[in-house]
Design a protein around this motif. Structure first.
Motif: not given
Length: 167
Positions: A18, A145, A22, A71-72
């Protein structure tokens, strides 16, 4: 310890695929919107993910939730906010700013969402240990995306300085 060991040592094995995907979304979205590269690119997604993680500038992102969750965070971000990766990616992104800074932060994020990206943001942030620091020259962009679906926002900056706590 090699750069890849440093990178992957902080990531639980189940997160690696993931994280690589990402990282690619962050890099591709940044290039598409700004016309610039965030880091030197290669044909190897894992190498790019490692390079982004080890980059000297801060790179962070959050998802598209109504109350976005981080998320990062690359190594510079984790060090600056004094967090381990598992805690960092479970943190609502609004909590990276002090309460009185959150409204201005939200307005800037909304502008970035409307325009695709914006530059020049500055503001006071707070680490998990309560250390306050001012960021400046930040760029915020929409993370997408490959088919153009917006999945969150990324931010990068390379200038920050500690500031005194209010009396």
């Amino acid at each position: 310890m090699s750069g890849s060991e440093i990178c992957w040592a902080v990531l639980p094995p189940e997160m690696r695929a993931r994280w690589i995907a990402h990282s690619r979304a962050l890099l591709d979205s940044y290039r598409q919107l700004t016309g610039e590269e965030l880091i030197a690119r290669s044909a190897d997604p894992q190498e790019e993910a490692e390079r982004l993680f080890l980059a000297p500038m801060v790179v962070v992102s959050h998802g598209g939730e109504s109350d976005p969750i981080l998320n990062y965070g690359n190594r510079a971000a984790l060090r600056l906010w004094e967090m381990e990766v598992e805690n960092f990616i479970a943190t609502p992104s609004r909590l990276t700013a002090e309460p009185e800074q959150r409204e201005a932060r939200a307005r800037f994020l909304e502008e970035a969402e409307r325009k695709g990206f914006v530059t020049g943001y500055e503001g006071i942030r707070i680490s998990s240990a309560g250390r306050r620091f001012r960021i400046s020259g930040a760029t915020v962009w929409s993370v997408t995306t490959p088919d153009g679906e917006v999945i969150g926002q990324g931010a990068t900056f390379s200038r920050w300085e500690d500031v005194a706590s209010p009396a």
